[in-house]
Design a protein around this motif. Structure first.
Motif, short mmCIF file in Angstrom:
data_model
loop_
_atom_site.label_atom_id
_atom_site.label_comp_id
_atom_site.label_asym_id
_atom_site.label_seq_id
_atom_site.Cartn_x
_atom_site.Cartn_y
_atom_site.Cartn_z
N HIS A 1 0.83 -1.21 0.00
CA HIS A 1 0.00 0.00 0.00
C HIS A 1 0.86 1.26 0.00
O HIS A 1 0.53 2.25 -0.67
N ILE A 2 1.94 1.24 0.72
CA ILE A 2 2.86 2.39 0.74
C ILE A 2 3.42 2.63 -0.67
O ILE A 2 3.44 3.76 -1.15
N VAL A 3 3.85 1.57 -1.33
CA VAL A 3 4.39 1.71 -2.68
C VAL A 3 3.32 2.23 -3.63
O VAL A 3 3.57 3.13 -4.44
N CYS A 4 2.11 1.70 -3.53
CA CYS A 4 1.00 2.20 -4.37
C CYS A 4 0.80 3.70 -4.17
O CYS A 4 0.66 4.45 -5.14
N GLU A 5 0.77 4.11 -2.93
CA GLU A 5 0.56 5.53 -2.64
C GLU A 5 1.69 6.39 -3.20
O GLU A 5 1.45 7.44 -3.81
N LEU A 6 2.93 5.95 -3.04
CA LEU A 6 4.06 6.73 -3.54
C LEU A 6 4.09 6.76 -5.07
O LEU A 6 4.46 7.78 -5.66
N VAL A 7 3.70 5.67 -5.70
CA VAL A 7 3.61 5.64 -7.16
C VAL A 7 2.58 6.66 -7.63
O VAL A 7 2.84 7.46 -8.54
N GLU A 8 1.41 6.64 -7.03
CA GLU A 8 0.37 7.58 -7.43
C GLU A 8 0.80 9.03 -7.19
O GLU A 8 0.55 9.90 -8.03
N ARG A 9 1.44 9.29 -6.08
CA ARG A 9 1.90 10.67 -5.80
C ARG A 9 2.96 11.10 -6.81
O ARG A 9 2.98 12.25 -7.23
N ALA A 10 3.86 10.19 -7.17
CA ALA A 10 4.94 10.54 -8.09
C ALA A 10 4.46 10.73 -9.53
O ALA A 10 4.98 11.59 -10.25
N LEU A 11 3.48 9.94 -9.93
CA LEU A 11 3.11 9.92 -11.35
C LEU A 11 1.81 10.63 -11.68
O LEU A 11 1.56 10.92 -12.86
N PHE A 12 0.99 10.94 -10.67
CA PHE A 12 -0.36 11.43 -11.00
C PHE A 12 -0.77 12.65 -10.19
O PHE A 12 -1.93 12.83 -9.89
N ILE A 13 0.18 13.50 -9.83
CA ILE A 13 -0.20 14.74 -9.13
C ILE A 13 -0.27 15.88 -10.13
O ILE A 13 0.48 16.01 -11.02
#
Length: 189
Positions: free
Chosen positions: A177-189
């Motif tokens: 879940h942490i990795v999912c959250e960081l991926v979304e923050r890095a790629l979709f902000i």
């Protein structure tokens, strides 16, 4: 029963605090490598047995569908879901090859293979990760205890410092879940 419930929660909390102290850098490295893999247009392959198979499916779903943000689907596959593939390989060859054959069919250089094994000793996860490494995939092991033999053959090894399967699994899904959250923050902000 209340004391049992409290004991389980306290044990889980204490292990998460210990994990945070010992494994923060490895978790950060995993997130950065996952982001890089997706930026490069490559895919994620997840696999494990039992509860770890369920975690593999759970994490693949979070990437393909969405985690918390509305965004495009990301390329992720759980190698634990196709019963026809799993049973034909196990029947015609050997259960230890169920992930090897799928990695040979689906894994490409630059993809990322996440092998999940609470003991670090699962033969099919070990062989799958070994094959992934041979094919030029980035390799990740989520394990517990002392990491077993799997921890020694991968690029990124995250070992939960416990020998209790339920507590290890709780942290494995938290890492995902942490990795999912960081991926979304890095790629979709």
């Amino acid at each position: 029963m209340q004391e049992v419930i409290k004991g389980i929660f306290k044990e889980s909390i204490a292990l998460k605090e210990t994990f945070l102290e010992k494994c923060l850098e490895q978790t950060l490295l995993l997130a950065k490598q996952t982001i890089e893999t997706i930026k490069e247009g490559k895919k994620l392959l997840f696999f494990g047995n039992g509860g770890s198979a369920a975690d593999a499916q759970h994490l693949a779903a979070e990437f393909v569908n969405r985690f918390q943000r509305e965004r495009r689907p990301l390329p992720a596959i759980a190698l634990t879901t196709d019963t026809s593939i799993l049973t034909s390989i196990a029947n015609d060859y050997d259960y230890s090859l169920i992930f090897v054959k799928q990695i040979e069919a689906l894994g490409q250089s630059g993809d990322m293979a996440w092998g999940i094994s609470t003991s670090g000793m699962s033969p099919n996860v070990y062989l799958g990760l070994k094959k992934a490494k041979q094919r030029g995939l980035k390799t990740v092991a989520l394990t517990g205890g002392d990491g077993g033999k799997i921890a020694n053959i991968v690029d990124i090894s995250i070992i939960v410092p416990s020998f209790k399967t339920p507590r290890i699994q709780e942290i494995h899904i938290t890492i995902g879940h942490i990795v999912c959250e960081l991926v979304e923050r890095a790629l979709f902000i």
